[in-house]
Design an enzyme around this catalytic site. Structure first.
Site, mmCIF file in Angstrom:
data_model
loop_
_atom_site.group_PDB
_atom_site.id
_atom_site.type_symbol
_atom_site.label_atom_id
_atom_site.label_comp_id
_atom_site.label_asym_id
_atom_site.label_seq_id
_atom_site.Cartn_x
_atom_site.Cartn_y
_atom_site.Cartn_z
ATOM 1 N N SER A 172 0.836 -1.188 0.000
ATOM 2 C CA SER A 172 0.000 0.000 0.000
ATOM 3 C C SER A 172 0.884 1.257 0.000
ATOM 4 O O SER A 172 1.748 1.402 -0.869
ATOM 5 C CB SER A 172 -0.950 -0.033 1.208
ATOM 6 O OG SER A 172 -1.935 0.969 1.112
ATOM 7 N N GLU A 232 -1.645 -2.561 -8.149
ATOM 8 C CA GLU A 232 -2.882 -2.783 -7.397
ATOM 9 C C GLU A 232 -3.252 -1.472 -6.718
ATOM 10 O O GLU A 232 -2.444 -0.545 -6.682
ATOM 11 C CB GLU A 232 -2.708 -3.913 -6.373
ATOM 12 C CG GLU A 232 -1.681 -3.638 -5.285
ATOM 13 C CD GLU A 232 -2.235 -2.896 -4.074
ATOM 14 O OE1 GLU A 232 -3.449 -3.054 -3.791
ATOM 15 O OE2 GLU A 232 -1.483 -2.166 -3.424
ATOM 16 N N HIS A 264 -4.608 -5.241 -1.640
ATOM 17 C CA HIS A 264 -5.591 -4.965 -0.592
ATOM 18 C C HIS A 264 -6.748 -5.959 -0.543
ATOM 19 O O HIS A 264 -7.704 -5.745 0.196
ATOM 20 C CB HIS A 264 -6.170 -3.558 -0.781
ATOM 21 C CG HIS A 264 -5.200 -2.453 -0.525
ATOM 22 N ND1 HIS A 264 -4.262 -2.058 -1.456
ATOM 23 C CD2 HIS A 264 -5.015 -1.651 0.554
ATOM 24 C CE1 HIS A 264 -3.557 -1.043 -0.965
ATOM 25 N NE2 HIS A 264 -3.988 -0.780 0.252
#
Length: 310
Positions: free
Chosen positions: A118, A215, A280
């Site tokens: 992330s 992502e 995620h």
């Protein structure tokens, strides 16, 4: 500049000391405690750095002051008794502190295992560019996915202790968006962070020769379009060998997301595999960054030339 394999740190063993840092957003204490318990079950000795549970008094989306978060990471890295540095969560804030790390001291301390995803993408890029270090795009100890999903836990545990057992990566959901096979070096992570990193001191000039992992979460298709377009217009994706796509949680209906991804990436002329199972999503596989690998889009697999850790 073409992406080349980076220095692999040593694998972990029972009794190894691992430091927990919060380089971005604040960490719920109960989740952190539960994550630490899992690490102890694995035989690790986790130590929580002093500012991990801080919350910035004026900017509550930050885990304390930038300088304090940077000091925690620098101190953890430079502690000779620490074998790995694991992030508690992502959130937001790593870009604010990345340039405050004592990179001279970090380089002098040598390679260690570093894990996160992330917002931590900014630090993966920094370690790659400033230190030539391979890192792990993997689950963070204070996140719900790590606490609740057994496959996520096992993927990280195996990567840390038995990396030769996880040479081929990908979930059953993986499939080809653009068929083909490609060889290259893994790089990338969270799309919004890669786009935001462009032009910064710790951003690589391009993904040439790379198998690009992408992502994200909470970004509507038009925003994904904007970020992908920025990577395309800047030339960052020129020469990429292949694209591996992970999860797109809370980004809208997947078919709408898929249409955007295919529109922006399908014209690159390289293999593109989707839904490999990192990021995620409900399962977050651990994938090394800076590793030579082969992407087989039709098989839905990413196969490493060597184990992620020595």
């Amino acid at each position: 500049m073409t992406a080349t394999p980076l220095t692999r740190p040593a694998r972990l063993g029972p009794g190894d000391r691992v430091a927990i840092v919060a380089p971005g957003g604040p960490v719920p204490e109960d989740r952190l405690r539960a994550g630490l318990d899992i690490l102890r079950e694995w035989g690790l000795d986790p130590v929580v750095m002093p500012h991990v549970l801080d919350v910035h008094p004026e900017l509550p989306y930050l885990a304390g002051a930038d300088a304090a978060r940077a000091r925690d990471l620098t101190d953890a890295w430079c502690d000779p008794t620490v074998s790995a540095v694991l992030c508690a969560r992502g959130g937001y804030g790593t870009q604010r502190m990345a340039d405050l790390l004592d990179w001279t001291a970090v380089r002098a301390a040598g390679p260690k295992v570093f894990v996160g995803y992330s917002d931590v993408t900014g630090l993966h890029e920094a370690f790659a560019v400033r230190m030539g270090l391979a890192t792990l795009h993997g689950a963070m100890v204070g996140t719900v996915t790590f606490l609740k999903d057994a496959r996520t836990q096992e993927s990280l545990r195996a990567a840390l202790f038995e990396p030769e057992s996880v040479r081929t990566l990908g979930l059953e959901s993986a499939r080809a968006m653009v068929p083909g096979r490609a060889r290259g070096v893994t790089l990338g992570g969270c799309l919004c962070m890669l786009a935001a990193d462009l032009g910064t001191p710790h951003a690589r000039p391009s993904a040439r020769g790379g198998l690009v992992l992408l992502e994200d979460t909470g970004e509507e298709p038009y925003r994904l379009d904007r970020m992908l377009t920025q990577l395309l217009r800047s030339g960052w994706l020129d020469g990429a060998a292949g694209i591996a796509l992970g999860s797109w949680e809370e980004c809208g209906p997947y078919e709408a997301v898929r249409a955007t991804l295919r529109d922006r990436l399908g014209g690159l002329g390289v293999p593109v595999a989707e839904q490999l199972g990192f990021g995620h999503g409900p399962t977050a596989l651990t994938i090394p960054l800076g590793a030579a690998a082969t992407l087989d889009a039709e098989a839905g697999t990413l196969t490493l030339d060597e184990p992620a850790l020595r």
